[in-house]
Design a protein around this motif. Structure first.
Motif, mmCIF file in Angstrom:
data_model
loop_
_atom_site.group_PDB
_atom_site.id
_atom_site.type_symbol
_atom_site.label_atom_id
_atom_site.label_comp_id
_atom_site.label_asym_id
_atom_site.label_seq_id
_atom_site.Cartn_x
_atom_site.Cartn_y
_atom_site.Cartn_z
ATOM 1 N N ARG A 62 15.221 3.733 -18.505
ATOM 2 C CA ARG A 62 15.753 2.708 -17.601
ATOM 3 C C ARG A 62 16.062 3.252 -16.217
ATOM 4 O O ARG A 62 16.366 2.485 -15.312
ATOM 5 C CB ARG A 62 16.996 2.067 -18.220
ATOM 6 C CG ARG A 62 16.602 1.198 -19.422
ATOM 7 C CD ARG A 62 17.741 0.463 -20.039
ATOM 8 N NE ARG A 62 18.561 -0.221 -19.065
ATOM 9 C CZ ARG A 62 19.841 -0.527 -19.275
ATOM 10 N NH1 ARG A 62 20.426 -0.216 -20.411
ATOM 11 N NH2 ARG A 62 20.525 -1.149 -18.349
ATOM 12 N N VAL A 63 15.995 4.571 -16.049
ATOM 13 C CA VAL A 63 16.219 5.165 -14.727
ATOM 14 C C VAL A 63 15.015 6.042 -14.394
ATOM 15 O O VAL A 63 14.586 6.866 -15.201
ATOM 16 C CB VAL A 63 17.514 6.001 -14.682
ATOM 17 C CG1 VAL A 63 17.730 6.580 -13.282
ATOM 18 C CG2 VAL A 63 18.721 5.168 -15.104
ATOM 19 N N TYR A 64 14.486 5.839 -13.208
ATOM 20 C CA TYR A 64 13.367 6.636 -12.694
ATOM 21 C C TYR A 64 13.852 7.388 -11.468
ATOM 22 O O TYR A 64 14.535 6.819 -10.603
ATOM 23 C CB TYR A 64 12.195 5.730 -12.298
ATOM 24 C CG TYR A 64 11.151 6.447 -11.475
ATOM 25 C CD1 TYR A 64 10.200 7.255 -12.082
ATOM 26 C CD2 TYR A 64 11.131 6.320 -10.096
ATOM 27 C CE1 TYR A 64 9.248 7.931 -11.324
ATOM 28 C CE2 TYR A 64 10.186 6.983 -9.326
ATOM 29 C CZ TYR A 64 9.253 7.798 -9.945
ATOM 30 O OH TYR A 64 8.320 8.463 -9.197
ATOM 31 N N VAL A 65 13.516 8.661 -11.403
ATOM 32 C CA VAL A 65 13.783 9.481 -10.220
ATOM 33 C C VAL A 65 12.460 10.093 -9.801
ATOM 34 O O VAL A 65 11.790 10.748 -10.597
ATOM 35 C CB VAL A 65 14.815 10.591 -10.511
ATOM 36 C CG1 VAL A 65 15.007 11.484 -9.292
ATOM 37 C CG2 VAL A 65 16.148 9.988 -10.959
ATOM 38 N N GLY A 66 12.087 9.872 -8.556
ATOM 39 C CA GLY A 66 10.853 10.440 -8.039
ATOM 40 C C GLY A 66 11.117 11.313 -6.831
ATOM 41 O O GLY A 66 11.843 10.915 -5.918
ATOM 42 N N PHE A 67 10.570 12.509 -6.848
ATOM 43 C CA PHE A 67 10.534 13.402 -5.685
ATOM 44 C C PHE A 67 9.092 13.321 -5.213
ATOM 45 O O PHE A 67 8.183 13.836 -5.859
ATOM 46 C CB PHE A 67 10.909 14.827 -6.106
ATOM 47 C CG PHE A 67 10.786 15.852 -5.012
ATOM 48 C CD1 PHE A 67 11.700 15.904 -3.976
ATOM 49 C CD2 PHE A 67 9.759 16.788 -5.035
ATOM 50 C CE1 PHE A 67 11.591 16.864 -2.972
ATOM 51 C CE2 PHE A 67 9.645 17.752 -4.040
ATOM 52 C CZ PHE A 67 10.567 17.780 -3.006
ATOM 53 N N LEU A 68 8.884 12.619 -4.096
ATOM 54 C CA LEU A 68 7.529 12.219 -3.712
ATOM 55 C C LEU A 68 7.140 12.727 -2.318
ATOM 56 O O LEU A 68 6.928 11.946 -1.392
ATOM 57 C CB LEU A 68 7.426 10.689 -3.778
ATOM 58 C CG LEU A 68 7.927 10.065 -5.090
ATOM 59 C CD1 LEU A 68 7.949 8.553 -4.990
ATOM 60 C CD2 LEU A 68 7.073 10.525 -6.251
ATOM 61 N N PRO A 69 7.010 14.050 -2.154
ATOM 62 C CA PRO A 69 6.688 14.592 -0.830
ATOM 63 C C PRO A 69 5.292 14.241 -0.338
ATOM 64 O O PRO A 69 5.032 14.281 0.864
ATOM 65 C CB PRO A 69 6.840 16.105 -1.022
ATOM 66 C CG PRO A 69 6.605 16.325 -2.483
ATOM 67 C CD PRO A 69 7.154 15.100 -3.158
ATOM 68 N N GLU A 70 4.400 13.881 -1.230
ATOM 69 C CA GLU A 70 3.021 13.586 -0.840
ATOM 70 C C GLU A 70 2.708 12.090 -0.894
ATOM 71 O O GLU A 70 1.549 11.701 -0.945
ATOM 72 C CB GLU A 70 2.047 14.368 -1.724
ATOM 73 C CG GLU A 70 2.206 15.875 -1.630
ATOM 74 C CD GLU A 70 2.047 16.408 -0.210
ATOM 75 O OE1 GLU A 70 1.193 15.893 0.539
ATOM 76 O OE2 GLU A 70 2.793 17.336 0.149
ATOM 77 N N SER A 71 3.719 11.263 -0.866
ATOM 78 C CA SER A 71 3.506 9.817 -0.917
ATOM 79 C C SER A 71 3.565 9.212 0.483
ATOM 80 O O SER A 71 4.133 9.806 1.401
ATOM 81 C CB SER A 71 4.570 9.159 -1.791
ATOM 82 O OG SER A 71 5.817 9.185 -1.121
ATOM 83 N N PRO A 72 3.013 8.020 0.670
ATOM 84 C CA PRO A 72 3.138 7.330 1.959
ATOM 85 C C PRO A 72 4.597 7.061 2.323
ATOM 86 O O PRO A 72 4.957 7.066 3.500
ATOM 87 C CB PRO A 72 2.377 6.022 1.743
ATOM 88 C CG PRO A 72 1.420 6.312 0.631
ATOM 89 C CD PRO A 72 2.123 7.304 -0.252
ATOM 90 N N ALA A 73 5.454 6.863 1.320
ATOM 91 C CA ALA A 73 6.872 6.614 1.592
ATOM 92 C C ALA A 73 7.536 7.834 2.238
ATOM 93 O O ALA A 73 8.437 7.691 3.071
ATOM 94 C CB ALA A 73 7.597 6.236 0.309
ATOM 95 N N ALA A 74 7.093 9.028 1.887
ATOM 96 C CA ALA A 74 7.656 10.241 2.486
ATOM 97 C C ALA A 74 7.369 10.286 3.979
ATOM 98 O O ALA A 74 8.204 10.739 4.771
ATOM 99 C CB ALA A 74 7.105 11.483 1.795
ATOM 100 N N ALA A 75 6.221 9.806 4.374
ATOM 101 C CA ALA A 75 5.888 9.757 5.801
ATOM 102 C C ALA A 75 6.812 8.802 6.549
ATOM 103 O O ALA A 75 7.024 8.946 7.754
ATOM 104 C CB ALA A 75 4.434 9.341 5.981
ATOM 105 N N ARG A 76 7.385 7.837 5.823
ATOM 106 C CA ARG A 76 8.337 6.896 6.416
ATOM 107 C C ARG A 76 9.779 7.372 6.272
ATOM 108 O O ARG A 76 10.716 6.656 6.606
ATOM 109 C CB ARG A 76 8.201 5.516 5.766
ATOM 110 C CG ARG A 76 6.876 4.829 6.014
ATOM 111 C CD ARG A 76 6.879 3.397 5.499
ATOM 112 N NE ARG A 76 7.325 3.260 4.125
ATOM 113 C CZ ARG A 76 6.525 3.271 3.055
ATOM 114 N NH1 ARG A 76 5.211 3.429 3.215
ATOM 115 N NH2 ARG A 76 7.020 3.134 1.843
#
Length: 124
Positions: A62-76
């Motif tokens: 029920r809980v998601y944690v993402g470390f997303l350095p290579e995602s489009p969201a990281a660029a934002r």
């Protein structure tokens, strides 16, 4: 350190240093290690993908944690993503942290979330 859903969060009564003026504040730590170590110790699934992103799921999924350095969201400016689902499976709330937020601060946020014994606030 062991955290469980039955361990209520308690702020320290005394600080381990003489005065705030003498304290050095955490300003950097931009790896996933402090968060993934905490979550692995709590029995969470932790998976890295081929793009160096890290995805973590609580034991009840029920809980998601993402470390997303290579995602489009990281660029934002959104490096960390935390999503909590309600009992019906729909997203209840979401929190993100930018690349300038130390991983230890994200781990502290998650430790407080994990240690809360109930989904309800005591003030309600």
């Amino acid at each position: 350190m062991t955290l469980t859903a039955t361990t209520p969060f308690q702020a320290p009564t005394t600080l381990p240093f003489a005065a705030l003026g003498e304290r050095e504040w955490l300003l950097s730590c931009h790896c996933a290690g402090p968060v993934t170590d905490l979550l692995k110790d709590q029995g969470w699934d932790v998976v890295s993908d081929l793009d160096s992103n890290v995805h973590c799921s609580s034991p009840d999924h029920r809980v998601y944690v993402g470390f997303l350095p290579e995602s489009p969201a990281a660029a934002r400016g959104e490096l960390w993503h935390i999503t909590v689902k309600g009992t019906g499976g729909t997203a209840a709330w979401h929190q993100s942290f930018g690349p300038n937020t130390p991983a230890h601060a994200v781990a502290g946020f998650l430790a407080a979330l994990i240690s809360s014994p109930s989904r309800y606030c005591t003030c309600i």
